[in-house]
Scaffold this motif. Structure first.
Motif, PDB file in Angstrom:
ATOM      1  N   GLN A 134      32.355  82.560 102.314  1.00  0.00           N
ATOM      2  CA  GLN A 134      33.104  82.777 103.554  1.00  0.00           C
ATOM      3  C   GLN A 134      33.098  84.257 103.938  1.00  0.00           C
ATOM      4  O   GLN A 134      32.912  84.602 105.106  1.00  0.00           O
ATOM      5  CB  GLN A 134      34.533  82.258 103.419  1.00  0.00           C
ATOM      6  N   GLN A 135      33.286  85.132 102.933  1.00  0.00           N
ATOM      7  CA  GLN A 135      33.230  86.572 103.208  1.00  0.00           C
ATOM      8  C   GLN A 135      31.847  86.968 103.719  1.00  0.00           C
ATOM      9  O   GLN A 135      31.729  87.732 104.685  1.00  0.00           O
ATOM     10  CB  GLN A 135      33.551  87.379 101.952  1.00  0.00           C
ATOM     11  N   PHE A 136      30.805  86.444 103.082  1.00  0.00           N
ATOM     12  CA  PHE A 136      29.446  86.751 103.510  1.00  0.00           C
ATOM     13  C   PHE A 136      29.246  86.342 104.968  1.00  0.00           C
ATOM     14  O   PHE A 136      28.727  87.115 105.780  1.00  0.00           O
ATOM     15  CB  PHE A 136      28.421  86.042 102.622  1.00  0.00           C
ATOM     16  N   ASN A 137      29.657  85.139 105.309  1.00  0.00           N
ATOM     17  CA  ASN A 137      29.474  84.646 106.677  1.00  0.00           C
ATOM     18  C   ASN A 137      30.284  85.457 107.682  1.00  0.00           C
ATOM     19  O   ASN A 137      29.825  85.720 108.792  1.00  0.00           O
ATOM     20  CB  ASN A 137      29.818  83.166 106.756  1.00  0.00           C
ATOM     21  N   GLN A 138      31.477  85.885 107.301  1.00  0.00           N
ATOM     22  CA  GLN A 138      32.295  86.721 108.189  1.00  0.00           C
ATOM     23  C   GLN A 138      31.616  88.069 108.435  1.00  0.00           C
ATOM     24  O   GLN A 138      31.530  88.535 109.572  1.00  0.00           O
ATOM     25  CB  GLN A 138      33.686  86.933 107.606  1.00  0.00           C
ATOM     26  N   TYR A 139      31.128  88.695 107.358  1.00  0.00           N
ATOM     27  CA  TYR A 139      30.454  89.986 107.513  1.00  0.00           C
ATOM     28  C   TYR A 139      29.128  89.841 108.249  1.00  0.00           C
ATOM     29  O   TYR A 139      28.723  90.748 108.984  1.00  0.00           O
ATOM     30  CB  TYR A 139      30.263  90.672 106.160  1.00  0.00           C
ATOM     31  N   ALA A 140      28.434  88.726 108.073  1.00  0.00           N
ATOM     32  CA  ALA A 140      27.194  88.490 108.814  1.00  0.00           C
ATOM     33  C   ALA A 140      27.485  88.423 110.312  1.00  0.00           C
ATOM     34  O   ALA A 140      26.718  88.949 111.128  1.00  0.00           O
ATOM     35  CB  ALA A 140      26.517  87.205 108.336  1.00  0.00           C
ATOM     36  N   GLN A 141      28.599  87.805 110.658  1.00  0.00           N
ATOM     37  CA  GLN A 141      28.990  87.723 112.064  1.00  0.00           C
ATOM     38  C   GLN A 141      29.363  89.107 112.607  1.00  0.00           C
ATOM     39  O   GLN A 141      28.969  89.475 113.718  1.00  0.00           O
ATOM     40  CB  GLN A 141      30.156  86.752 112.207  1.00  0.00           C
ATOM     41  N   VAL A 142      30.104  89.879 111.822  1.00  0.00           N
ATOM     42  CA  VAL A 142      30.462  91.243 112.224  1.00  0.00           C
ATOM     43  C   VAL A 142      29.200  92.076 112.418  1.00  0.00           C
ATOM     44  O   VAL A 142      29.069  92.823 113.382  1.00  0.00           O
ATOM     45  CB  VAL A 142      31.397  91.901 111.182  1.00  0.00           C
ATOM     46  N   ARG A 143      28.239  91.916 111.488  1.00  0.00           N
ATOM     47  CA  ARG A 143      27.000  92.677 111.591  1.00  0.00           C
ATOM     48  C   ARG A 143      26.238  92.338 112.863  1.00  0.00           C
ATOM     49  O   ARG A 143      25.717  93.208 113.550  1.00  0.00           O
ATOM     50  CB  ARG A 143      26.088  92.421 110.390  1.00  0.00           C
TER      51      ARG A 143
END
Length: 87
Positions: free
Chosen positions: A41-50
């Motif tokens: 979930q953290q990875f997907n959130q940061y991928a979206q931020v990126r």
């Protein structure tokens, strides 16, 4: 010689680089802990931020990634510096 960029460019690039660092670290962690749902979930959130940061930077300053990962403006603006590794 490369073009002078406004001072607002550098905090955006620093934020983008920080998010990239988090994504690399989460990727390495997830390679050995593939069932950690919270990390995913953290990875997907940061991928979206990126993705949002990249879009913001490219809208103002031009493309960051080649080979179809970023669109070019007109005229072709891949030769406009500085490139990410020059910052």
């Amino acid at each position: 010689m490369h073009k002078q960029l406004p001072k607002e460019f550098y905090p955006l690039m620093q934020e983008l680089q920080a998010v990239d660092f988090v994504l690399v670290e989460l990727t390495l962690y997830l390679d050995t802990h593939p069932n950690d749902q919270e990390a995913i979930q953290q990875f997907n959130q940061y991928a979206q931020v990126r993705q949002q940061l990249r879009h913001q930077v490219e809208q103002i300053y031009g493309p960051l990634q080649q080979y179809g990962n970023s669109y070019s403006g007109y005229p072709w603006n891949w030769n406009d510096g500085p490139w990410p590794w020059q910052i």
